[in-house]
Design a protein around this motif. Structure first.
Motif, PDB file in Angstrom:
ATOM      1  N   THR A   1      12.952   6.112  75.304  1.00  0.00           N
ATOM      2  CA  THR A   1      13.737   5.497  76.375  1.00  0.00           C
ATOM      3  C   THR A   1      14.346   6.573  77.260  1.00  0.00           C
ATOM      4  O   THR A   1      15.002   7.490  76.766  1.00  0.00           O
ATOM      5  CB  THR A   1      14.860   4.617  75.802  1.00  0.00           C
ATOM      6  N   ILE A   2      14.134   6.459  78.577  1.00  0.00           N
ATOM      7  CA  ILE A   2      14.745   7.399  79.525  1.00  0.00           C
ATOM      8  C   ILE A   2      16.024   6.810  80.106  1.00  0.00           C
ATOM      9  O   ILE A   2      17.063   7.451  80.138  1.00  0.00           O
ATOM     10  CB  ILE A   2      13.762   7.750  80.672  1.00  0.00           C
ATOM     11  N   LEU A   3      15.933   5.558  80.562  1.00  0.00           N
ATOM     12  CA  LEU A   3      17.066   4.943  81.263  1.00  0.00           C
ATOM     13  C   LEU A   3      17.451   3.627  80.603  1.00  0.00           C
ATOM     14  O   LEU A   3      16.592   2.814  80.271  1.00  0.00           O
ATOM     15  CB  LEU A   3      16.688   4.693  82.730  1.00  0.00           C
ATOM     16  N   GLU A   4      18.756   3.435  80.411  1.00  0.00           N
ATOM     17  CA  GLU A   4      19.275   2.177  79.895  1.00  0.00           C
ATOM     18  C   GLU A   4      20.292   1.609  80.882  1.00  0.00           C
ATOM     19  O   GLU A   4      21.230   2.311  81.278  1.00  0.00           O
ATOM     20  CB  GLU A   4      19.947   2.381  78.539  1.00  0.00           C
ATOM     21  N   ILE A   5      20.083   0.383  81.270  1.00  0.00           N
ATOM     22  CA  ILE A   5      21.026  -0.347  82.110  1.00  0.00           C
ATOM     23  C   ILE A   5      21.648  -1.421  81.237  1.00  0.00           C
ATOM     24  O   ILE A   5      20.952  -2.300  80.722  1.00  0.00           O
ATOM     25  CB  ILE A   5      20.329  -0.989  83.331  1.00  0.00           C
ATOM     26  N   GLU A   6      22.965  -1.367  81.055  1.00  0.00           N
ATOM     27  CA  GLU A   6      23.642  -2.296  80.160  1.00  0.00           C
ATOM     28  C   GLU A   6      24.723  -3.077  80.909  1.00  0.00           C
ATOM     29  O   GLU A   6      25.704  -2.515  81.370  1.00  0.00           O
ATOM     30  CB  GLU A   6      24.287  -1.538  78.988  1.00  0.00           C
ATOM     31  N   ALA A   7      24.515  -4.392  81.048  1.00  0.00           N
ATOM     32  CA  ALA A   7      25.497  -5.315  81.634  1.00  0.00           C
ATOM     33  C   ALA A   7      26.075  -4.797  82.952  1.00  0.00           C
ATOM     34  O   ALA A   7      27.279  -4.863  83.195  1.00  0.00           O
ATOM     35  CB  ALA A   7      26.630  -5.581  80.626  1.00  0.00           C
ATOM     36  N   LEU A   8      25.192  -4.288  83.817  1.00  0.00           N
ATOM     37  CA  LEU A   8      25.629  -3.666  85.067  1.00  0.00           C
ATOM     38  C   LEU A   8      26.095  -4.721  86.068  1.00  0.00           C
ATOM     39  O   LEU A   8      25.431  -5.732  86.289  1.00  0.00           O
ATOM     40  CB  LEU A   8      24.486  -2.850  85.670  1.00  0.00           C
ATOM     41  N   LYS A   9      27.257  -4.448  86.681  1.00  0.00           N
ATOM     42  CA  LYS A   9      27.853  -5.387  87.641  1.00  0.00           C
ATOM     43  C   LYS A   9      28.226  -4.667  88.938  1.00  0.00           C
ATOM     44  O   LYS A   9      28.702  -3.536  88.912  1.00  0.00           O
ATOM     45  CB  LYS A   9      29.111  -6.026  87.050  1.00  0.00           C
ATOM     46  N   LYS A  10      27.974  -5.344  90.043  1.00  0.00           N
ATOM     47  CA  LYS A  10      28.433  -4.866  91.339  1.00  0.00           C
ATOM     48  C   LYS A  10      28.740  -6.068  92.214  1.00  0.00           C
ATOM     49  O   LYS A  10      27.858  -6.887  92.503  1.00  0.00           O
ATOM     50  CB  LYS A  10      27.383  -3.980  92.019  1.00  0.00           C
ATOM     51  N   TYR A  11      30.008  -6.192  92.619  1.00  0.00           N
ATOM     52  CA  TYR A  11      30.452  -7.322  93.423  1.00  0.00           C
ATOM     53  C   TYR A  11      30.926  -6.825  94.786  1.00  0.00           C
ATOM     54  O   TYR A  11      31.496  -5.739  94.905  1.00  0.00           O
ATOM     55  CB  TYR A  11      31.601  -8.060  92.734  1.00  0.00           C
ATOM     56  N   TYR A  12      30.681  -7.635  95.787  1.00  0.00           N
ATOM     57  CA  TYR A  12      31.160  -7.346  97.138  1.00  0.00           C
ATOM     58  C   TYR A  12      32.063  -8.494  97.603  1.00  0.00           C
ATOM     59  O   TYR A  12      31.752  -9.665  97.374  1.00  0.00           O
ATOM     60  CB  TYR A  12      29.996  -7.194  98.116  1.00  0.00           C
ATOM     61  N   GLY A  13      33.175  -8.154  98.257  1.00  0.00           N
ATOM     62  CA  GLY A  13      34.088  -9.188  98.715  1.00  0.00           C
ATOM     63  C   GLY A  13      35.022  -9.644  97.598  1.00  0.00           C
ATOM     64  O   GLY A  13      34.971  -9.151  96.476  1.00  0.00           O
ATOM     65  N   LYS A  14      35.869 -10.622  97.918  1.00  0.00           N
ATOM     66  CA  LYS A  14      36.848 -11.115  96.954  1.00  0.00           C
ATOM     67  C   LYS A  14      36.872 -12.640  96.904  1.00  0.00           C
ATOM     68  O   LYS A  14      36.505 -13.310  97.865  1.00  0.00           O
ATOM     69  CB  LYS A  14      38.246 -10.590  97.298  1.00  0.00           C
ATOM     70  N   SER A  15      37.332 -13.155  95.787  1.00  0.00           N
ATOM     71  CA  SER A  15      37.537 -14.590  95.511  1.00  0.00           C
ATOM     72  C   SER A  15      36.379 -15.460  95.995  1.00  0.00           C
ATOM     73  O   SER A  15      35.239 -15.244  95.592  1.00  0.00           O
ATOM     74  CB  SER A  15      38.865 -15.054  96.118  1.00  0.00           C
ATOM     75  N   LYS A  16      36.633 -16.389  96.891  1.00  0.00           N
ATOM     76  CA  LYS A  16      35.615 -17.351  97.318  1.00  0.00           C
ATOM     77  C   LYS A  16      34.464 -16.704  98.080  1.00  0.00           C
ATOM     78  O   LYS A  16      33.354 -17.227  98.097  1.00  0.00           O
ATOM     79  CB  LYS A  16      36.257 -18.437  98.183  1.00  0.00           C
ATOM     80  N   ASN A  17      34.742 -15.594  98.718  1.00  0.00           N
ATOM     81  CA  ASN A  17      33.713 -14.918  99.515  1.00  0.00           C
ATOM     82  C   ASN A  17      32.986 -13.819  98.738  1.00  0.00           C
ATOM     83  O   ASN A  17      32.239 -13.045  99.308  1.00  0.00           O
ATOM     84  CB  ASN A  17      34.345 -14.303 100.771  1.00  0.00           C
TER      85      ASN A  17
END
Length: 257
Positions: free
Chosen positions: A3-19
């Protein structure tokens, strides 16, 4: 395989709340050494964000990115520069060549930044230029090259430091079909003959058919996975299977970006 790369539960959010837009909503997968992995998905599915997080262009909001068990988000200073320069090679859609430099000078930029021995670099350049068929444009400026030649020069630049993994962001996006096919054949050869590990984001079904495995992303998560049955499955047969999944994702290739 290793294994070279492990991505674990990766998150990226833009904006806030409803948007708020959840570009990556806890995605997890692994990339094995010598693998040619494709990432596909509809527009806004998070695949470019994923690539940018791995390249440390974008900082994720949660989860882990591990290259050979080393936490990428923790890298700083010299270690981060080494990661960006030597551990990964980045192939851009629009080439990103410097107009005032020749093909040779563009390719050698990473070597000068990382103080690589000149004799070694010249040998590596000769090898890559021959394989990618760009020897005749090394002394030309980007304005004197075709799109295909520019992208192969860019590919040589991404490969010149012999990185552990190549990140390719829509590498055929600015090419006509002939040059796209030539580039993908070269990338397939690098994977099969030189053991290069490639992670490629693409909307191009034909380009994707050169991969060994494809992850389809939807709403920031993995929607489906395809593996090519080598050697029994032809590339054309794999292409047809990719088309079927694309149709499920959004009704056809025009929606899969």
């Amino acid at each position: 395989m290793d294994t070279i790369l492990e991505i674990e539960a990766l998150k990226k959010y833009y904006g806030k709340s409803k948007n708020q837009t959840k570009a990556l909503d806890g995605i997890s997968f692994r990339v094995m050494k010598g693998e040619f992995l494709g990432i596909m998905g509809s527009s806004g599915s998070g695949k470019s964000t994923l690539l940018n997080c791995i390249a440390t262009v974008t900082r994720p909001d949660g989860g882990e990115i591990l290259l050979r068990n080393r936490q990428v988000q923790e890298l700083k200073g010299r270690e981060l520069a080494q990661y960006r320069g030597k551990k990964i090679g980045y192939l851009f859609q629009n080439f990103e060549l410097l107009d005032h430099m020749t093909g040779r000078e563009n390719i050698l930029i990473p070597l000068s930044l990382h103080n690589v021995d000149e004799t070694e670099s010249r040998s590596r350049l000769k090898q890559l230029a021959g394989y990618l068929e760009i020897t005749d444009v090394l002394d030309k400026f980007p304005s004197q090259m075709s799109g295909g030649q520019k992208q192969r020069v860019a590919a040589a630049r991404a490969l010149i430091l012999n990185p552990e993994m190549i990140l390719a962001d829509e590498p055929t996006g600015a090419l006509d079909s002939k040059n796209a096919r030539t580039l993908m054949e070269k990338m397939e050869g690098l994977n099969q003959d030189a053991g290069a590990t490639i992670l490629m984001v693409t909307h191009d079904t034909n380009a994707a058919s050169y991969c060994r495995r494809i992850l389809f992303i939807q709403d920031g998560l993995i929607f489906h996975e395809l593996r090519r049955d080598i050697p029994r499955e032809t590339r054309q047969e794999f292409y047809q299977r990719i088309l079927k999944v694309m149709a499920q994702l959004g009704g056809g290739s025009e929606h899969v970006l």
